[in-house]
Write an enzyme that holds these catalytic residues in place. Structure first.
Site, short mmCIF file in Angstrom:
data_model
loop_
_atom_site.label_atom_id
_atom_site.label_comp_id
_atom_site.label_asym_id
_atom_site.label_seq_id
_atom_site.Cartn_x
_atom_site.Cartn_y
_atom_site.Cartn_z
N GLY A 19 0.79 -1.23 0.00
CA GLY A 19 0.00 0.00 0.00
C GLY A 19 0.82 1.27 0.00
N SER A 20 2.05 1.20 -0.56
CA SER A 20 2.86 2.42 -0.56
C SER A 20 2.24 3.49 -1.46
CB SER A 20 4.30 2.12 -0.96
OG SER A 20 4.39 1.73 -2.30
N ASN A 21 1.64 3.07 -2.57
CA ASN A 21 0.96 4.05 -3.43
C ASN A 21 -0.24 4.65 -2.70
OD1 ASN A 21 2.04 4.25 -6.39
ND2 ASN A 21 2.21 2.08 -5.85
N MET A 97 -4.46 -7.07 -6.30
CA MET A 97 -4.05 -8.25 -7.05
C MET A 97 -5.25 -9.09 -7.48
SD MET A 97 -0.95 -7.56 -7.10
CE MET A 97 -0.15 -9.01 -7.77
N ARG A 98 -6.25 -8.43 -8.01
CA ARG A 98 -7.44 -9.10 -8.50
C ARG A 98 -7.78 -8.54 -9.88
NH1 ARG A 98 -8.61 -13.36 -6.07
NH2 ARG A 98 -10.82 -13.18 -6.61
N ASN A 114 -5.82 2.42 -12.38
CA ASN A 114 -4.83 1.44 -11.93
C ASN A 114 -3.44 1.96 -12.26
OD1 ASN A 114 -3.88 -1.11 -10.94
ND2 ASN A 114 -3.55 -1.75 -13.05
N HIS A 116 0.44 0.38 -13.18
CA HIS A 116 1.08 -0.87 -13.59
C HIS A 116 2.58 -0.61 -13.76
CE1 HIS A 116 1.28 -4.84 -15.40
NE2 HIS A 116 2.06 -4.33 -16.34
C1 GRF Z 1 2.94 -1.32 -7.64
O1 GRF Z 1 4.24 -1.55 -8.05
C2 GRF Z 1 2.01 -1.27 -8.80
O2 GRF Z 1 2.63 -0.96 -9.99
C3 GRF Z 1 1.45 -2.66 -8.88
O3 GRF Z 1 1.42 -3.12 -7.57
C4 GRF Z 1 2.41 -2.47 -6.80
C5 GRF Z 1 1.77 -2.01 -5.54
O4 GRF Z 1 2.70 -1.49 -4.64
N1 GRF Z 1 0.14 -2.64 -9.49
P1 GRF Z 1 2.20 -0.83 -3.30
O5 GRF Z 1 1.30 -1.85 -2.60
O6 GRF Z 1 1.49 0.42 -3.62
O7 GRF Z 1 3.45 -0.59 -2.51
#
Ligand code: GRF
Length: 217
Positions: A19-21, A97-98, A114, A116
């Protein structure tokens, strides 16, 4: 006086892991002039660190474990219910991841984003960073796109490119890609909202969708 949040778009984040994003979007959304606010996190993994981040930012979170559902559509129905309960207007996948089913897409058409870890349309699907290394590309990066039924195929909103070095491993390349993800994702979400959820041009006569004939090759 009207609270500033009245005009903010209500964002629901879907996350499965670190969940860093999600964390950087939550942080930037604290700014009074950010056009969206995260009103809920939906997580499908009990152990996900994203859940701790939600607690840190005071964001309500729902654990909806996919293993409790026999069918992907049923899981998505539960996810949609949680989002609608919080009157979510825009869905942001952040390491979800779905694969989205038509149930989720129909509830939020063109309203799911999303990120990627590749320069789409190269290296769709899982293990994109490993795929890029295997292929020997010299430039990689990340892409923010609108979610459509075909995995990683929707209209592109933003991209960032970085060099791939000879000594790169999946871990090192992933880490440098994530620095760019954290920079472009909050910006792309804000821009999408400010543009009225419209895509000006997707550079494709099929409006970003993959023709069935091509997809099946
Ligand atoms: C990211 O690298 C994104 O590109 C992919 O999943 C990863 C999620 O990272 N879809 P985080 O959980 O946000 O750290």
């Amino acid at each position: 006086m009207i609270p500033e949040s009245v005009n903010k778009v209500r964002i629901g984040v879907l996350a499965s892991g670190s969940g860093s994003n999600f964390g950087v979007i939550a942080q930037q959304a604290q700014a009074p002039n950010y056009p969206g606010e995260i009103v809920v996190l939906v997580c499908n993994q009990a152990q996900a660190q994203a859940r701790e981040r939600a607690r840190h930012w005071g964001i309500p979170e729902h654990l909806i474990a996919n293993r409790d559902y026999a069918h992907r559509e049923d899981h998505d129905r539960a996810v949609v219910a949680a989002l609608q309960q919080q009157r979510v207007e825009l869905v942001v996948m952040a390491g979800w991841m779905r694969v989205a089913t038509p149930v989720l897409l129909a509830a939020y058409p063109e309203r799911i984003l999303n990120i990627h870890p590749s320069l789409l349309p190269s290296f769709r699907g899982m293990h994109a960073v490993q795929q890029a290394l295997n292929y020997g590309v010299k430039i990689s990066g990340c892409t923010v796109h609108i979610v459509r039924l075909e995995v990683d195929s929707g209209p592109i909103l933003a991209q960032a490119a970085i060099p791939v070095y000879p000594a790169d491993t999946v871990t090192s390349l992933q880490q440098r890609i994530q620095i760019e993800e954290h920079r472009i994702y909050p910006e792309a979400i804000a821009q999408y909202i400010q543009d009225g959820y419209r895509v000006e041009s997707v550079g494709s006569p099929t409006n970003g969708a993959i023709p069935a004939t091509l997809d099946q090759q």
